[in-house]
Motif scaffolding. Sequence first.
Motif, PDB file in Angstrom:
ATOM      1  N   LEU A 213      -1.079  -4.590 -42.240  1.00  0.00           N
ATOM      2  CA  LEU A 213      -0.309  -3.894 -41.206  1.00  0.00           C
ATOM      3  C   LEU A 213       1.197  -3.971 -41.464  1.00  0.00           C
ATOM      4  O   LEU A 213       1.966  -3.244 -40.831  1.00  0.00           O
ATOM      5  CB  LEU A 213      -0.612  -4.493 -39.829  1.00  0.00           C
ATOM      6  N   CYS A 232       3.399  -2.196 -35.026  1.00  0.00           N
ATOM      7  CA  CYS A 232       2.718  -0.917 -34.808  1.00  0.00           C
ATOM      8  C   CYS A 232       3.508   0.076 -33.957  1.00  0.00           C
ATOM      9  O   CYS A 232       3.225   1.276 -33.999  1.00  0.00           O
ATOM     10  CB  CYS A 232       1.355  -1.164 -34.163  1.00  0.00           C
ATOM     11  N   TYR A 233       4.447  -0.401 -33.179  1.00  0.00           N
ATOM     12  CA  TYR A 233       5.174   0.493 -32.281  1.00  0.00           C
ATOM     13  C   TYR A 233       6.669   0.539 -32.551  1.00  0.00           C
ATOM     14  O   TYR A 233       7.327   1.515 -32.188  1.00  0.00           O
ATOM     15  CB  TYR A 233       4.937   0.082 -30.818  1.00  0.00           C
ATOM     16  N   SER A 258      -0.726   0.918 -38.445  1.00  0.00           N
ATOM     17  CA  SER A 258       0.616   0.821 -39.027  1.00  0.00           C
ATOM     18  C   SER A 258       0.511   1.013 -40.527  1.00  0.00           C
ATOM     19  O   SER A 258      -0.344   0.393 -41.179  1.00  0.00           O
ATOM     20  CB  SER A 258       1.248  -0.541 -38.721  1.00  0.00           C
TER      21      SER A 258
END
Length: 501
Positions: A213, A232-233, A258
Motif C-alpha cells: 500500500l 489511502c486518502y 492505494s
Amino acid sequence: MPTLSDLAVSHTALDDADLDWMHSLVSDWQLLADLSFADLILWVPLRDGSGWIAVAQMRPTTGPTVYHDDVVGSVVTKGERPLIDTAWDERRICREGDPDWSSGVPVREETIPVRRAAAEGGYAAAVPDGPFVGVIQRSTNLSSARTPSRLELTYLQSASDLAQMVAEGRFPFSGDEPILVRSPRVGDGLLRLDRAGRVTYASPNALSAYRRLGLNADLVGAELGKVTAALCYGDEPVDESLMIVAAGRAPRETEVESGGTIVQLRAIPLIVGGGRIGALVLIRDVTELRRRERELMTKDATIREIHHRVKNNLQTVAALLRLQARRLQVREGREALEEAVRRVGSIAIVHETLSHAPEEFVDFDDIADRVIAMTGEVSSPEAQVTPRREGSFGVLPAAIATPLAMVLTELLQNAMQHGFAQRSGRLSVVVSRAAERLDVLVVDDGKGLPADFDLETSTSLGLQIVRTLVVGELSGRLRVEPREGGGTEVGLSLPLPPPSQ
C-alpha cells in the motif's frame, strides 16, 4: 453426514434462538481453530441429559489435525469426557494438565463452555448473560511442538481471548451482518491492536500488504487508522467506516486501495470481562482477485453488447426481407420471404434475451412464449388457432437455446400452414425436463400427415432444417408421426449438459 440443525432437532433441547447462535458460531469459528492451532468439536447436551452429541467440527489450517475422521454425530455419555462435564457444570474453561497419548500422539485437551447472548441488537448492545448451550472441545496436536515464535504466541493469546469471549457470550457477534465468504483468514495477515488502536503485533503477511500500500515506516506502535487513512486518502476526506474498522471498534469489514493495491480489512474487537482490551484485524491482499472480477465484468458487458448488436442487425435483415416480400406479386415467393423473416426473428429473440443475461444462459420459457406468439400471428382468420405451452423449459445455455428456438419456429409454422390451413383446432408445445434430458412434444389435431410421409425422404425445407438442427447440432432424436385421434405429433429428445457445465 447429518447437519447441525438435523442433529439438534433430533437429539437436543435447543430452541430456535440457541440454534441460530450455534449457526453463527460455526460459521466463524475457523478463526478460533486457526489461532489455537487446534481442532474444535462442538458438543451439545442430549435431550434426556444422559450425555453429549457432537454437532459440528472444525480443523485448523495452521497446524496438524488430531481427528482425521469426522466425529459429527458421535455420542458420549456423562463421565466419558470429564472435561466436557466440568466445563458445563462449572461454567468455566477447563484445561487438562498432561497431554493425552491414547491416540498415539500427544494431544492437549481443553473445553470451552458456549454461552448465548441473552439479547441482540449489535455486538455492543448484546446482553452476554444468556444461557449456556454447549461446550467446545479444543484438541491440539503436540507432535510437532517446539519453542513458539512471537507470531505463535500472539496467535495463542488471541485464541485465549476469543475463547473467553465464547464463554462470556460475546462471540460470535450477534446482530451484525454475516461474514463474507471471502473474508480474510488468519494466515492471510493479522494485526493485534491495543485499546487505543495502536499496533502491538504485525504478522509478516500483514506487514507485506501494508508495504504494497506504500508504507515505509514501522507498523508496530503506529495507530492503524491514521496510517491507513494517510496511505489511502492523503488529504481527502476519510470514509468513517475505515476508521471504525482500522481502530478495531466494531466487527466490520472494509477495503482500502492505494497505488493499485487493494487490501481487505476485517476487525474483531476483543471484549473480555466486560471491557474492550483491543482488537484483531485480519488483512488480505485482494488486488489480483478484484482485477479478475473487473475483467470478468468487462467481458460480460462486451458479450452482452455483442448480443445486442447481433439482435439489432437481425431485426434490420428481417425488416428488409419483410419490405421485399411486400413488393413481390408471386405468392410462393412472398411466403418464402415471410418464412425467412420468422426464422431470423426467432434467432433475434434469443440474442435479445442474451443481451440482458449476466451469463450465456437464458430462461427459455420466455423465448418459447414469444416464438409461440409470433407463430400465432400467421394463422389464417378462418383457422383461429391459439398455440399454447405446457411445462417448463427452464434455463438453457445459449448453444442449445438458439437452435431450439429455430426448431420451435419451424415446427409451429409447419403446423399452422399445413395442419390448419382452413380449419380450427388445438396446437400445444408440451415440455418435460429431467436432469440431463429435455423432451419436447409439438402436438396438433389438424389435417395430419400425408399417407406416404417419410421423414428421411421429406423434401420440406422446414423439416430439413429441423432434422439438421436436432440431430446434427444438438445430438438429439427426432420423430414425426400421426397423432392418435387425428393430427400430428412431433417429438424431440435433447441431451442437456450437467449442471456444473
